[in-house]
Design a protein around this motif. Structure first.
Motif, PDB file in Angstrom:
ATOM      1  N   PRO A  48      48.893  39.907  62.702  1.00 40.98           N
ATOM      2  CA  PRO A  48      47.336  40.202  62.324  1.00 40.98           C
ATOM      3  C   PRO A  48      46.593  39.904  63.475  1.00 40.98           C
ATOM      4  O   PRO A  48      46.825  39.777  64.686  1.00 40.98           O
ATOM      5  CB  PRO A  48      47.173  38.935  61.523  1.00 40.98           C
ATOM      6  CG  PRO A  48      48.631  38.198  60.969  1.00 40.98           C
ATOM      7  CD  PRO A  48      49.363  38.588  62.105  1.00 40.98           C
ATOM      8  N   ILE A  49      45.558  40.798  63.333  1.00 42.15           N
ATOM      9  CA  ILE A  49      44.493  40.940  64.479  1.00 42.15           C
ATOM     10  C   ILE A  49      43.578  39.621  64.241  1.00 42.15           C
ATOM     11  O   ILE A  49      43.354  39.339  63.236  1.00 42.15           O
ATOM     12  CB  ILE A  49      43.582  41.938  64.354  1.00 42.15           C
ATOM     13  CG1 ILE A  49      44.362  43.266  64.599  1.00 42.15           C
ATOM     14  CG2 ILE A  49      42.243  41.927  65.104  1.00 42.15           C
ATOM     15  CD1 ILE A  49      43.612  44.677  64.189  1.00 42.15           C
ATOM     16  N   VAL A  50      43.506  38.822  65.577  1.00 39.77           N
ATOM     17  CA  VAL A  50      42.811  37.610  65.287  1.00 39.77           C
ATOM     18  C   VAL A  50      41.705  37.548  66.937  1.00 39.77           C
ATOM     19  O   VAL A  50      42.364  37.900  67.866  1.00 39.77           O
ATOM     20  CB  VAL A  50      43.458  36.327  65.364  1.00 39.77           C
ATOM     21  CG1 VAL A  50      42.568  34.977  65.273  1.00 39.77           C
ATOM     22  CG2 VAL A  50      44.428  36.444  64.020  1.00 39.77           C
ATOM     23  N   PHE A  51      40.557  37.312  66.586  1.00 40.81           N
ATOM     24  CA  PHE A  51      39.531  37.370  67.627  1.00 40.81           C
ATOM     25  C   PHE A  51      38.617  36.089  67.311  1.00 40.81           C
ATOM     26  O   PHE A  51      38.185  35.789  66.161  1.00 40.81           O
ATOM     27  CB  PHE A  51      38.511  38.554  67.446  1.00 40.81           C
ATOM     28  CG  PHE A  51      39.257  39.637  68.354  1.00 40.81           C
ATOM     29  CD1 PHE A  51      39.020  39.732  69.843  1.00 40.81           C
ATOM     30  CD2 PHE A  51      39.949  40.452  67.641  1.00 40.81           C
ATOM     31  CE1 PHE A  51      39.803  40.862  70.459  1.00 40.81           C
ATOM     32  CE2 PHE A  51      40.570  41.689  68.442  1.00 40.81           C
ATOM     33  CZ  PHE A  51      40.803  41.896  69.568  1.00 40.81           C
ATOM     34  N   ASP A  52      38.495  35.174  68.458  1.00 40.61           N
ATOM     35  CA  ASP A  52      37.412  34.243  68.468  1.00 40.61           C
ATOM     36  C   ASP A  52      36.124  34.302  69.209  1.00 40.61           C
ATOM     37  O   ASP A  52      36.351  34.973  70.226  1.00 40.61           O
ATOM     38  CB  ASP A  52      37.980  33.067  68.959  1.00 40.61           C
ATOM     39  CG  ASP A  52      39.298  32.332  67.948  1.00 40.61           C
ATOM     40  OD1 ASP A  52      38.936  32.517  66.775  1.00 40.61           O
ATOM     41  OD2 ASP A  52      40.009  31.497  68.220  1.00 40.61           O
ATOM     42  N   SER A  53      35.025  33.969  68.712  1.00 38.45           N
ATOM     43  CA  SER A  53      33.944  34.230  69.506  1.00 38.45           C
ATOM     44  C   SER A  53      33.771  33.542  70.544  1.00 38.45           C
ATOM     45  O   SER A  53      34.753  32.358  70.819  1.00 38.45           O
ATOM     46  CB  SER A  53      32.606  33.929  68.578  1.00 38.45           C
ATOM     47  OG  SER A  53      32.793  32.550  68.210  1.00 38.45           O
ATOM     48  N   ARG A  60      35.652  33.315  63.718  1.00 39.85           N
ATOM     49  CA  ARG A  60      36.760  33.864  63.963  1.00 39.85           C
ATOM     50  C   ARG A  60      37.028  34.976  63.181  1.00 39.85           C
ATOM     51  O   ARG A  60      36.381  34.948  61.809  1.00 39.85           O
ATOM     52  CB  ARG A  60      38.046  32.933  63.551  1.00 39.85           C
ATOM     53  CG  ARG A  60      39.484  33.447  63.486  1.00 39.85           C
ATOM     54  CD  ARG A  60      40.509  32.749  63.260  1.00 39.85           C
ATOM     55  NE  ARG A  60      40.905  31.933  64.777  1.00 39.85           N
ATOM     56  CZ  ARG A  60      42.031  31.231  65.219  1.00 39.85           C
ATOM     57  NH1 ARG A  60      42.740  30.953  64.199  1.00 39.85           N
ATOM     58  NH2 ARG A  60      41.824  30.866  66.291  1.00 39.85           N
ATOM     59  N   ILE A  61      37.429  35.988  63.513  1.00 43.83           N
ATOM     60  CA  ILE A  61      37.570  37.617  62.800  1.00 43.83           C
ATOM     61  C   ILE A  61      38.947  37.737  62.838  1.00 43.83           C
ATOM     62  O   ILE A  61      39.650  37.923  63.779  1.00 43.83           O
ATOM     63  CB  ILE A  61      36.531  38.465  63.391  1.00 43.83           C
ATOM     64  CG1 ILE A  61      35.394  38.234  63.454  1.00 43.83           C
ATOM     65  CG2 ILE A  61      36.967  39.881  62.798  1.00 43.83           C
ATOM     66  CD1 ILE A  61      34.349  39.295  63.985  1.00 43.83           C
ATOM     67  N   GLY A  62      39.485  37.989  61.494  1.00 38.77           N
ATOM     68  CA  GLY A  62      40.804  38.553  61.301  1.00 38.77           C
ATOM     69  C   GLY A  62      41.121  39.652  60.656  1.00 38.77           C
ATOM     70  O   GLY A  62      40.297  40.017  59.748  1.00 38.77           O
ATOM     71  N   TYR A  63      42.055  40.531  60.813  1.00 39.18           N
ATOM     72  CA  TYR A  63      42.467  41.230  59.928  1.00 39.18           C
ATOM     73  C   TYR A  63      44.105  41.312  59.759  1.00 39.18           C
ATOM     74  O   TYR A  63      44.795  41.428  60.503  1.00 39.18           O
ATOM     75  CB  TYR A  63      42.394  42.902  60.385  1.00 39.18           C
ATOM     76  CG  TYR A  63      42.821  43.980  59.629  1.00 39.18           C
ATOM     77  CD1 TYR A  63      42.023  44.488  58.541  1.00 39.18           C
ATOM     78  CD2 TYR A  63      44.093  44.474  59.756  1.00 39.18           C
ATOM     79  CE1 TYR A  63      42.404  45.394  57.682  1.00 39.18           C
ATOM     80  CE2 TYR A  63      44.630  45.448  58.777  1.00 39.18           C
ATOM     81  CZ  TYR A  63      43.565  46.056  57.742  1.00 39.18           C
ATOM     82  OH  TYR A  63      44.108  47.032  56.890  1.00 39.18           O
ATOM     83  N   ASP A  64      44.479  41.196  58.409  1.00 41.83           N
ATOM     84  CA  ASP A  64      45.875  41.099  58.054  1.00 41.83           C
ATOM     85  C   ASP A  64      46.234  42.011  57.233  1.00 41.83           C
ATOM     86  O   ASP A  64      45.948  41.943  55.892  1.00 41.83           O
ATOM     87  CB  ASP A  64      46.218  39.515  57.378  1.00 41.83           C
ATOM     88  CG  ASP A  64      47.614  39.046  57.351  1.00 41.83           C
ATOM     89  OD1 ASP A  64      48.555  39.979  57.494  1.00 41.83           O
ATOM     90  OD2 ASP A  64      47.793  37.784  57.142  1.00 41.83           O
ATOM     91  N   PRO A  65      47.139  42.835  57.593  1.00 41.31           N
ATOM     92  CA  PRO A  65      47.952  43.711  56.458  1.00 41.31           C
ATOM     93  C   PRO A  65      48.987  43.531  56.034  1.00 41.31           C
ATOM     94  O   PRO A  65      49.762  44.119  54.853  1.00 41.31           O
ATOM     95  CB  PRO A  65      48.184  45.033  57.468  1.00 41.31           C
ATOM     96  CG  PRO A  65      48.453  44.433  58.633  1.00 41.31           C
ATOM     97  CD  PRO A  65      47.837  43.200  58.883  1.00 41.31           C
ATOM     98  N   PHE A  66      49.559  42.232  56.207  1.00 38.74           N
ATOM     99  CA  PHE A  66      50.852  41.869  55.621  1.00 38.74           C
ATOM    100  C   PHE A  66      50.830  40.856  54.408  1.00 38.74           C
ATOM    101  O   PHE A  66      51.896  40.840  53.786  1.00 38.74           O
ATOM    102  CB  PHE A  66      51.780  41.273  56.630  1.00 38.74           C
ATOM    103  CG  PHE A  66      51.783  41.914  57.994  1.00 38.74           C
ATOM    104  CD1 PHE A  66      52.242  43.085  57.923  1.00 38.74           C
ATOM    105  CD2 PHE A  66      51.068  41.355  59.087  1.00 38.74           C
ATOM    106  CE1 PHE A  66      52.595  43.923  59.272  1.00 38.74           C
ATOM    107  CE2 PHE A  66      51.226  42.320  60.211  1.00 38.74           C
ATOM    108  CZ  PHE A  66      52.034  43.418  60.448  1.00 38.74           C
ATOM    109  N   THR A  67      49.790  40.811  54.082  1.00 34.38           N
ATOM    110  CA  THR A  67      49.479  39.676  52.820  1.00 34.38           C
ATOM    111  C   THR A  67      48.737  40.632  51.710  1.00 34.38           C
ATOM    112  O   THR A  67      48.041  41.538  51.994  1.00 34.38           O
ATOM    113  CB  THR A  67      48.437  38.327  53.306  1.00 34.38           C
ATOM    114  OG1 THR A  67      47.315  39.004  53.669  1.00 34.38           O
ATOM    115  CG2 THR A  67      48.950  37.503  54.283  1.00 34.38           C
TER     116      THR A  67
END
Length: 266
Positions: A54-59, A65-72
């Motif tokens: 997944p994509i994960v970014f922290d400020s 925290r911002i995330g994008y999960d295509p697997f769930t």
């Protein structure tokens, strides 16, 4: 006799690629995730993503925290802000088909300083002639009735922001933000949602719907790259201004996308 000389070789010319300007933007489909992720990286956010995951970014201050999960399931964007001295914890989710330009309305705003003006979630919608409904829940609907924003209050202490879009085939995407989400972020989301500017999509990625209007355009890869780089340059410039010792410069972190000339509408 003239000596033989090698003939000049020419690099092949770029071939234009067919894209479409799609409107309304809320029915354009998800789009390229890098529209969000690369802007965050350019703004100085820490990339915590794992290869293939997944994509994960922290400020930079580690409060968001911002995330994008295509697997769930159902998958999509998750944005969480932890509690601070001046802000309650908050949470927002966007399903996978939410256009990245609309998600970026909120995520881009997280990279910018707070504005001095008082946020108004409904103003950007009313400016674009969205219709309001005053019932148990205050709702604004797009002029065509295919998108909505609602302050949902099912019971005391359970209020939240709810938005989404649908075609004749059913619901397309939805977003949910807790009532504790900073109002400036909810306003940034509604502004991006109501923006009448079409968004660019490559051929073969547009959701099938009679409600979608498309304009065929030919775009060179260099033109697409130039628009993407302009957006990232704006992010880097804004980050530099925030972190510079002077601390008084302010610069916009938003760049308008490249707008190719229109050729035909479908």
């Amino acid at each position: 006799m003239t000596a033989w000389q090698p003939r000049a070789t020419w690099a092949p010319r770029e071939q234009p690629e067919q894209h479409y300007l799609v409107e309304p933007r809320h029915l354009a489909g998800g789009g390229d995730l890098r529209h969000v992720s690369e802007y965050l990286r350019a703004s100085g956010w820490k990339d915590r993503s794992k290869s293939g995951g997944p994509i994960v970014f922290d400020s930079p201050d580690k409060t968001v925290r911002i995330g994008y999960d295509p697997f769930t399931q159902p998958g999509g964007w998750t944005i969480s802000g932890r509690a601070t001295a001046s802000q309650e914890a908050w949470h927002a989710t966007f399903s996978r088909a939410t256009p990245v330009e609309i998600v970026a309305g909120l995520t881009d705003a997280l990279t910018r300083p707070r504005s001095a003006h008082a946020p108004n979630v409904w103003a950007p919608l009313l400016e674009q002639e969205w219709q309001t409904e005053h019932g148990q829940h205050f709702t604004a609907r797009s002029p065509q009735g295919d998108a909505f924003v609602r302050f949902h209050q099912p019971a005391a202490g359970q209020a939240h922001w709810w938005a989404g879009a649908r075609t004749e085939h059913g619901p397309m995407w939805e977003a949910v933000l807790t009532s504790t989400a900073p109002m400036r972020l909810v306003e940034a989301f509604s502004t991006a949602l109501a923006d009448p500017q079409p968004v660019l999509r490559p051929r073969g990625t547009i959701p099938p719907s009679r409600k979608v209007r498309t304009t065929s355009v030919s775009v060179l890869p260099a033109q697409l790259s130039a628009w993407q780089q302009a957006r990232l340059y704006a992010a880097r410039k804004a980050a530099w201004a925030r972190n510079s010792p002077a601390g008084t410069r302010r610069t916009s972190g938003t760049a308008r996308p490249y707008a190719p000339s229109r050729s035909r509408t479908r």
